[in-house]
Write a protein that holds these residues in place. Structure first.
Motif, short mmCIF file in Angstrom:
data_model
loop_
_atom_site.label_atom_id
_atom_site.label_comp_id
_atom_site.label_asym_id
_atom_site.label_seq_id
_atom_site.Cartn_x
_atom_site.Cartn_y
_atom_site.Cartn_z
N PRO A 291 -30.09 -49.03 7.54
CA PRO A 291 -29.93 -50.35 6.93
C PRO A 291 -29.49 -51.41 7.95
N ALA A 292 -30.26 -52.48 8.04
CA ALA A 292 -29.96 -53.56 8.99
C ALA A 292 -28.57 -54.14 8.75
N GLU A 293 -28.20 -54.30 7.51
CA GLU A 293 -26.89 -54.87 7.21
C GLU A 293 -25.77 -53.98 7.75
N ALA A 294 -25.91 -52.68 7.60
CA ALA A 294 -24.88 -51.76 8.11
C ALA A 294 -24.79 -51.84 9.63
N LEU A 295 -25.94 -51.95 10.30
CA LEU A 295 -25.95 -52.06 11.75
C LEU A 295 -25.36 -53.39 12.21
N LEU A 296 -25.81 -54.48 11.61
CA LEU A 296 -25.39 -55.81 12.06
C LEU A 296 -23.95 -56.15 11.72
N LEU A 297 -23.47 -55.59 10.61
CA LEU A 297 -22.08 -55.87 10.21
C LEU A 297 -21.12 -54.78 10.69
N ILE B 102 -33.11 -40.18 23.96
CA ILE B 102 -32.98 -41.59 23.57
C ILE B 102 -34.20 -42.32 24.10
N GLY B 103 -35.02 -42.85 23.19
CA GLY B 103 -36.19 -43.61 23.59
C GLY B 103 -36.08 -45.05 23.15
N THR B 104 -36.51 -45.95 24.02
CA THR B 104 -36.42 -47.38 23.71
C THR B 104 -37.55 -48.15 24.38
N PRO B 105 -38.04 -49.17 23.68
CA PRO B 105 -38.88 -50.12 24.40
C PRO B 105 -37.98 -50.98 25.27
N VAL B 106 -38.54 -51.55 26.31
CA VAL B 106 -37.76 -52.44 27.17
C VAL B 106 -38.09 -53.89 26.81
N TYR B 107 -37.05 -54.64 26.50
CA TYR B 107 -37.16 -56.07 26.22
C TYR B 107 -36.22 -56.79 27.17
N LYS B 108 -36.69 -57.82 27.84
CA LYS B 108 -35.84 -58.62 28.72
C LYS B 108 -35.08 -57.73 29.72
N ALA B 109 -35.78 -56.74 30.26
CA ALA B 109 -35.25 -55.83 31.28
C ALA B 109 -34.09 -54.96 30.78
N ALA B 110 -34.01 -54.73 29.47
CA ALA B 110 -32.94 -53.91 28.92
C ALA B 110 -33.46 -53.11 27.72
N TYR B 111 -32.67 -52.16 27.27
CA TYR B 111 -33.03 -51.39 26.09
C TYR B 111 -32.91 -52.29 24.85
N SER B 112 -33.46 -51.85 23.75
CA SER B 112 -33.53 -52.70 22.56
C SER B 112 -32.16 -52.99 21.96
N GLY B 113 -32.05 -54.17 21.37
CA GLY B 113 -30.84 -54.55 20.65
C GLY B 113 -30.58 -53.64 19.47
N LEU B 114 -31.65 -53.15 18.85
CA LEU B 114 -31.51 -52.22 17.73
C LEU B 114 -30.79 -50.94 18.18
N LEU B 115 -31.22 -50.40 19.31
CA LEU B 115 -30.55 -49.22 19.85
C LEU B 115 -29.10 -49.54 20.18
N LYS B 116 -28.86 -50.69 20.78
CA LYS B 116 -27.50 -51.11 21.14
C LYS B 116 -26.60 -51.15 19.90
N SER B 117 -27.16 -51.67 18.79
CA SER B 117 -26.34 -51.77 17.58
C SER B 117 -25.92 -50.39 17.08
N LEU B 118 -26.79 -49.40 17.19
CA LEU B 118 -26.40 -48.04 16.79
C LEU B 118 -25.40 -47.45 17.76
N LEU B 119 -25.67 -47.55 19.06
CA LEU B 119 -24.75 -46.99 20.05
C LEU B 119 -23.35 -47.58 19.89
N ASP B 120 -23.27 -48.85 19.53
CA ASP B 120 -21.97 -49.51 19.33
C ASP B 120 -21.20 -48.93 18.14
N LEU B 121 -21.92 -48.35 17.18
CA LEU B 121 -21.26 -47.80 15.99
C LEU B 121 -20.85 -46.33 16.16
N LEU B 122 -21.34 -45.70 17.20
CA LEU B 122 -20.96 -44.31 17.44
C LEU B 122 -19.56 -44.25 18.05
N PRO B 123 -18.87 -43.12 17.85
CA PRO B 123 -17.57 -42.98 18.51
C PRO B 123 -17.72 -43.11 20.03
N GLN B 124 -16.68 -43.56 20.70
CA GLN B 124 -16.73 -43.80 22.14
C GLN B 124 -17.27 -42.60 22.91
#
Length: 185
Positions: free
Chosen positions: A44-50, A73-95
């Motif tokens: 859910p986008a809301e769960a990721l974004l919030l 871990i697979g990602t398309p590259v946007y603006k020389a970095a991994y996707s923001g979608l992937l970043k949002s999930l990684l940010d929600l995982l425990p350190q």
């Protein structure tokens, strides 16, 4: 054999990244591993974004990471970095969600100008999460991935050989049997 979580960080429903991962998943399954795919775009986008750590879908995704021996871990590259979608999930995982895990980073992109995104953008974040081992990653050009009418990916020979090599290294690090490159390339 090992349990592998295969994570696609692509926001696209027709993603070449996800198709590349499913291609790799078949090779890992043939080598005796249990593979679970996770397309981050289905969370859910809301769960990721919030940053809703308690959302049932995020709790389930976190549990999949915890249960896996290896993570792709697979990602398309946007603006020389991994996707923001992937970043949002990684940010929600425990350190230290990757402690004790073996990780294989993969990326897809339209130009070789993005080939270093794995080593300079994705690998440092993954390393900060405490994996036991990050195996060599692989970057695949979009033009080297052909999608058949049935939705499966086929790869240009050079891309197929490179992906097979890093997949087999990952499998060996997990304790799996490897397949000869020509057999399932």
């Amino acid at each position: 054999m090992a349990t592998v979580l295969s994570v696609s960080g692509s926001p696209s429903a027709t993603s070449r990244t996800a198709r590349l991962l499913r291609h790799l998943d078949r090779r890992l399954t043939a080598q005796g591993h249990r593979v679970t795919p996770l397309d981050v775009r289905t969370l859910p986008a809301e769960a990721l974004l919030l940053a809703d750590f308690g959302h049932p879908a995020i709790v389930r995704a976190t549990a999949l990471f915890a249960q896996a021996d290896g993570i792709v871990i697979g990602t398309p590259v946007y603006k020389a970095a991994y996707s923001g979608l992937l970043k949002s999930l990684l940010d929600l995982l425990p350190q230290y969600a990757l402690v004790g895990k073996t990780v294989l980073p993969l990326a897809t992109g339209g130009t070789t100008a993005h080939v270093l995104a794995i080593d300079y953008a994705l690998r440092p974040v993954l390393a900060s999460m405490g994996p036991a081992h990050i195996t060599p990653g692989w970057f695949t050009l979009d033009k080297d991935i052909t999608v058949g009418e049935d939705g499966t990916a086929s790869l240009a020979p050079g891309a197929a050989e490179g992906l097979a090599r890093v997949t087999d290294q990952f499998s060996a690090a997990l304790g799996g049997r490897t397949t000869a490159l020509a057999a399932t390339g």
